[in-house]
Design a protein around this motif. Sequence first.
Motif, mmCIF file in Angstrom:
data_model
loop_
_atom_site.group_PDB
_atom_site.id
_atom_site.type_symbol
_atom_site.label_atom_id
_atom_site.label_comp_id
_atom_site.label_asym_id
_atom_site.label_seq_id
_atom_site.Cartn_x
_atom_site.Cartn_y
_atom_site.Cartn_z
ATOM 1 N N GLU A 104 0.933 -1.125 0.035
ATOM 2 C CA GLU A 104 -0.030 -0.013 0.081
ATOM 3 C C GLU A 104 0.945 1.348 -0.086
ATOM 4 O O GLU A 104 2.053 1.053 0.640
ATOM 5 C CB GLU A 104 -0.993 -0.004 1.239
ATOM 6 C CG GLU A 104 -1.696 -1.085 1.124
ATOM 7 C CD GLU A 104 -2.781 -1.329 0.261
ATOM 8 O OE1 GLU A 104 -3.352 -0.117 -0.327
ATOM 9 O OE2 GLU A 104 -3.301 -2.458 0.036
ATOM 10 N N CYS A 164 1.312 -1.240 -10.867
ATOM 11 C CA CYS A 164 0.247 -0.537 -10.347
ATOM 12 C C CYS A 164 -0.842 -0.418 -11.149
ATOM 13 O O CYS A 164 -0.708 -0.668 -12.507
ATOM 14 C CB CYS A 164 0.868 1.071 -10.267
ATOM 15 S SG CYS A 164 2.361 1.201 -9.111
ATOM 16 N N GLU A 170 3.824 2.281 2.685
ATOM 17 C CA GLU A 170 4.456 1.084 3.440
ATOM 18 C C GLU A 170 5.763 1.246 3.199
ATOM 19 O O GLU A 170 6.473 1.567 2.189
ATOM 20 C CB GLU A 170 3.974 -0.035 2.855
ATOM 21 C CG GLU A 170 2.592 -0.539 3.424
ATOM 22 C CD GLU A 170 2.123 -2.048 3.450
ATOM 23 O OE1 GLU A 170 2.512 -2.844 4.289
ATOM 24 O OE2 GLU A 170 1.448 -2.595 2.405
ATOM 25 N N THR A 180 0.066 2.073 -4.426
ATOM 26 C CA THR A 180 -0.185 0.801 -3.974
ATOM 27 C C THR A 180 -0.007 -0.258 -5.273
ATOM 28 O O THR A 180 -0.289 0.265 -6.489
ATOM 29 C CB THR A 180 -1.682 0.631 -4.048
ATOM 30 O OG1 THR A 180 -2.054 1.267 -2.749
ATOM 31 C CG2 THR A 180 -2.382 -0.821 -3.655
#
Length: 357
Positions: free
Chosen positions: A293, A342, A296, A319
């Motif tokens: 995500e 993505c 992160e 993400t």
Amino acid sequence: MEHSEITIAGDTPGIEWRLPVLRFRGDTDSAPKVYMQAALHANELPGTAVLHFLCDRLRKAEAEGALAGDVTIVPQANPIGAAQAHFGEMQGRFDLAYRTNFNRDFPLVTLAERGDLLADLDRETAVKRLKRTLLHMALGAELVLDLHCDDESVQYAYIDEAFWPEAADLAAALSMQAVFLSDGESTAFEEAVGHAFKRQDDSQCAKVPGRLAVTVELRGRRDVYPDTAKADADGLFRFLVARGVVRSAEAPVPAFTELAFTGPAVPLDNIDMVRALEPGTVLFHKDIGDIVEAGELLATIITRPGFADGIYEMRAERTGLVATRTSDRFVRRGDDLMKIVCKDRIRIDRAPGTLED
């Protein structure tokens, strides 16, 4: 099975290279012809292992009269690169003599110009003779698979949009986790084949039904194991059955719905190339195949070992699926760390062609 060797004279006296070619003859003129090669980057060996086991199945099919289409196999496509080592390590990707990628600078010709590839071949360097010879063989087939691998990687492929979604059967047969839809604008082997397929004469086609030119990335360079090689060989065999190249009772022709590819298939502009912003020792927090995500932590880079402020954190900007990761644990500023697939387009400045040199 027919075995032959193509001799490629070296660029210095007393040197020559031998290129083994294995041919399996089908019995149906209308069936697709297939060309597969591995280890064009000579240090990428998963494909060589896969083709070794696939040949076992093709020999059996040929002996049983189950082979409809001709299949040409070049299991080690780059004897020149295989002989080039530096300080004990095979280089494989770049030709040491001319500093070019072995998978670049293939001639861009129309299909009608295929015969010109072998004209005046003795005037070319050994590497150019090799490239012209490989391309000439490939353009005699309708289905062309170039087997590569990445560094640390999931199973994925580069497929020109001209062959998609028809090529979803191959992606499903090999249980790929992603497909990168390329634009066909480089001089890599697969894209040179695609260039000719889309330009069979002076006209250009947006789609080419019944033909395929694809680069298959068989996981990472260290993923050379008997179980995975046999499983991938079985996947290629299922693909050949589905395309009518092989008649098989044990692997009947599957319906397209049963071979439906469910992973992401995205343009190259949707691939986030995560590059190291600082040099140092890399500690990865995410592995290939992980869904990350935005925000992160991907990796910690130890920039000044032993110092309290001696780390730099690399975080995901978007993400996506971690498709590849470098095997290096020391990186320079600007080195590639990961490719993240993505959902949306994230690059507007990419030049047409490949993602990397």
